[in-house]
Each structure stands twice: as C-alpha cells, then as structure tokens.
Design a protein around this motif. Structure first.
Motif, PDB file in Angstrom:
ATOM      1  N   ARG A 124     -63.008 -21.720 -55.215  1.00 11.46           N
ATOM      2  CA  ARG A 124     -62.222 -20.549 -55.620  1.00 11.46           C
ATOM      3  C   ARG A 124     -60.747 -20.902 -55.728  1.00 11.46           C
ATOM      4  O   ARG A 124     -60.055 -20.452 -56.641  1.00 11.46           O
ATOM      5  CB  ARG A 124     -62.430 -19.408 -54.627  1.00 11.46           C
ATOM      6  CG  ARG A 124     -63.754 -18.677 -54.826  1.00 11.46           C
ATOM      7  CD  ARG A 124     -63.796 -17.380 -54.036  1.00 11.46           C
ATOM      8  NE  ARG A 124     -63.750 -17.582 -52.596  1.00 11.46           N
ATOM      9  CZ  ARG A 124     -64.807 -17.684 -51.817  1.00 11.46           C
ATOM     10  NH1 ARG A 124     -66.010 -17.609 -52.319  1.00 11.46           N
ATOM     11  NH2 ARG A 124     -64.668 -17.854 -50.518  1.00 11.46           N
ATOM     12  N   GLU A 127     -60.239 -22.818 -58.881  1.00 13.81           N
ATOM     13  CA  GLU A 127     -60.371 -21.914 -60.020  1.00 13.81           C
ATOM     14  C   GLU A 127     -59.083 -21.110 -60.211  1.00 13.81           C
ATOM     15  O   GLU A 127     -58.605 -20.945 -61.340  1.00 13.81           O
ATOM     16  CB  GLU A 127     -61.551 -20.975 -59.787  1.00 13.81           C
ATOM     17  CG  GLU A 127     -61.875 -20.098 -60.967  1.00 13.81           C
ATOM     18  CD  GLU A 127     -63.091 -19.239 -60.701  1.00 13.81           C
ATOM     19  OE1 GLU A 127     -62.915 -18.013 -60.601  1.00 13.81           O
ATOM     20  OE2 GLU A 127     -64.198 -19.797 -60.582  1.00 13.81           O
ATOM     21  N   LYS A 128     -58.504 -20.619 -59.096  1.00 12.83           N
ATOM     22  CA  LYS A 128     -57.245 -19.869 -59.188  1.00 12.83           C
ATOM     23  C   LYS A 128     -56.119 -20.764 -59.690  1.00 12.83           C
ATOM     24  O   LYS A 128     -55.313 -20.350 -60.515  1.00 12.83           O
ATOM     25  CB  LYS A 128     -56.873 -19.280 -57.823  1.00 12.83           C
ATOM     26  CG  LYS A 128     -57.714 -18.084 -57.441  1.00 12.83           C
ATOM     27  CD  LYS A 128     -57.303 -17.551 -56.082  1.00 12.83           C
ATOM     28  CE  LYS A 128     -58.171 -16.388 -55.658  1.00 12.83           C
ATOM     29  NZ  LYS A 128     -57.836 -15.905 -54.326  1.00 12.83           N
ATOM     30  N   SER A 131     -56.603 -21.340 -63.341  1.00 10.23           N
ATOM     31  CA  SER A 131     -56.298 -20.109 -64.056  1.00 10.23           C
ATOM     32  C   SER A 131     -54.788 -19.915 -64.169  1.00 10.23           C
ATOM     33  O   SER A 131     -54.283 -19.560 -65.238  1.00 10.23           O
ATOM     34  CB  SER A 131     -56.936 -18.922 -63.340  1.00 10.23           C
ATOM     35  OG  SER A 131     -56.698 -17.731 -64.041  1.00 10.23           O
ATOM     36  N   ALA A 178     -60.376 -16.562 -65.997  1.00 14.21           N
ATOM     37  CA  ALA A 178     -60.128 -18.004 -65.958  1.00 14.21           C
ATOM     38  C   ALA A 178     -60.397 -18.558 -67.355  1.00 14.21           C
ATOM     39  O   ALA A 178     -61.394 -18.229 -67.983  1.00 14.21           O
ATOM     40  CB  ALA A 178     -61.040 -18.674 -64.938  1.00 14.21           C
ATOM     41  N   ASN A 180     -60.593 -21.727 -70.318  1.00 15.39           N
ATOM     42  CA  ASN A 180     -60.835 -23.140 -70.549  1.00 15.39           C
ATOM     43  C   ASN A 180     -60.131 -23.545 -71.841  1.00 15.39           C
ATOM     44  O   ASN A 180     -59.492 -22.729 -72.496  1.00 15.39           O
ATOM     45  CB  ASN A 180     -62.341 -23.452 -70.605  1.00 15.39           C
ATOM     46  CG  ASN A 180     -63.050 -22.653 -71.679  1.00 15.39           C
ATOM     47  OD1 ASN A 180     -62.500 -22.418 -72.760  1.00 15.39           O
ATOM     48  ND2 ASN A 180     -64.265 -22.243 -71.388  1.00 15.39           N
TER      49      ASN A 180
END
Length: 196
Positions: A124, A127-128, A131, A178, A180
């Motif tokens: 997580r 991911e943050k 992002s 998030a 890509n």
C-alpha cells in the motif's frame, strides 16, 4: 576449483556447485543465488534489491537445470526476496522430470499473519508513493502544456485555458486513482486531441 570440476559436482547435485553456476550466469544483474538441497528438492533463494522478473528468471534457471540434469534432484523450488531478513515476494516450484510449465505458481512457504500484514502495508505504501509520483507528473505535464500553449505564437488565451480545463476535467473524472504509464499516455493524448 576449475569450471570442469564445478560442472561435474553440479551434475552430481552438489548445492554449492549449482549455486556457483547460477551466480555466474546472473553475474552483473545484482542478484545473489543461494542453493540448498533437501531430499530430492533443490531450493534456490534469489536475493536482490531490485524487482525480480519471475517469468524470466524461472525460465532461465529451469532451462539451465534441465540441461544440467543434476543427479537425485527431481524438484526445484525458487524463492525471491529483497534481502535475508525480508519476506518472500514470490516463489515457484517445478519438476525437472516434467517438461510442462506449471500454470499456477506456488506461493509457499506460508507466511505468518504478521509478515503478511507487513507485506500488505509495504505494498500500500509503494502504491501511494507511485500514485503521488504519477499525479505529480500529470500536474507538471498539464501545467507544462498550459505554459507551452500560452507561449506559443499561434495560441490564443483560449488555447491555454483549454489545456487547463482538460486537465481539470481529467482530474475530476479519474479521482484519486493509481495511474500507470498507459493512463498517462492516454491522458496526454486526450489533452492534445482536445486542445490541438
């Protein structure tokens, strides 16, 4: 020890000789392989601070061991982790006697609940971070497009507003998602299409 004697020991199923051969083939890739033999299973631990390509590494090691055909080794189990104290990120098991590639990777050994939670927290967090980096890039990109549009000799003030409005529309539509690389390319294409 010369390469011929290492190869001979590896063919006999010697874990240290097999580790030497694997490390030699991975030289320069910042990956360290540790090998242990338990009964008829060869356990290979790959350690690297970088993200390891599971498909490529398993395929490479599988081909090498299939051609080596070490004695008294029927199964191979490969684990990948960032360092000695880190949890296993992925693992895969295959048979040297079976030529079919397994369709479902084996994610054992089972992790403790605490290790699993730590891994989820780390995922997580990454991911943050990703992002935030992507959103920062998008904001920079949209702002850059606005500035370039405003400075262009052919642009009018409405052109600069177009990029700004398109950027705001995309941010409202997508929310805190998030992103890509393909998302960034799609948004950039959308902005260029709307504002020319």
């Amino acid at each position: 020890m010369n390469s011929q004697s290492i190869l001979a020991l590896a063919k006999q199923g010697d874990a240290n000789a097999i580790a030497a051969l694997i490390n030699n083939s991975l030289k320069g890739k910042r990956i360290v392989a540790k090998v242990a033999k338990k009964d008829d299973c060869l356990q290979i631990i790959l350690e690297s601070s970088q993200v390891l390509n599971q498909e490529l590494l398993v395929s490479t090691i599988r081909k090498g061991l299939m051609s080596l055909a070490p004695e008294s080794v029927n199964y191979i189990k490969i684990y990948a982790r960032p360092s000695v104290a880190s949890p296993v990120l992925w693992s895969e098991r295959f048979s040297l006697t079976n030529t079919e590639t397994p369709t479902i990777p084996d994610f054992s050994p089972p992790m403790s609940a605490e290790a699993s939670q730590d891994l989820k927290k780390e995922a997580r967090k990454r991911e943050k971070e990703i992002s935030l980096v992507v959103w920062g890039f998008l904001i920079f990109l949209f702002g850059g497009c606005t500035i370039i549009g405003a400075l262009s000799s052919n642009s009018t003030s409405s052109s600069g507003n177009c990029y700004e409005q398109a950027g705001q529309d995309i941010l409202k539509r997508e929310g805190n998602k998030a992103l890509n690389r393909s998302d960034v390319e799609r948004y950039y294409g959308e902005m260029r299409g709307r504002c020319g």
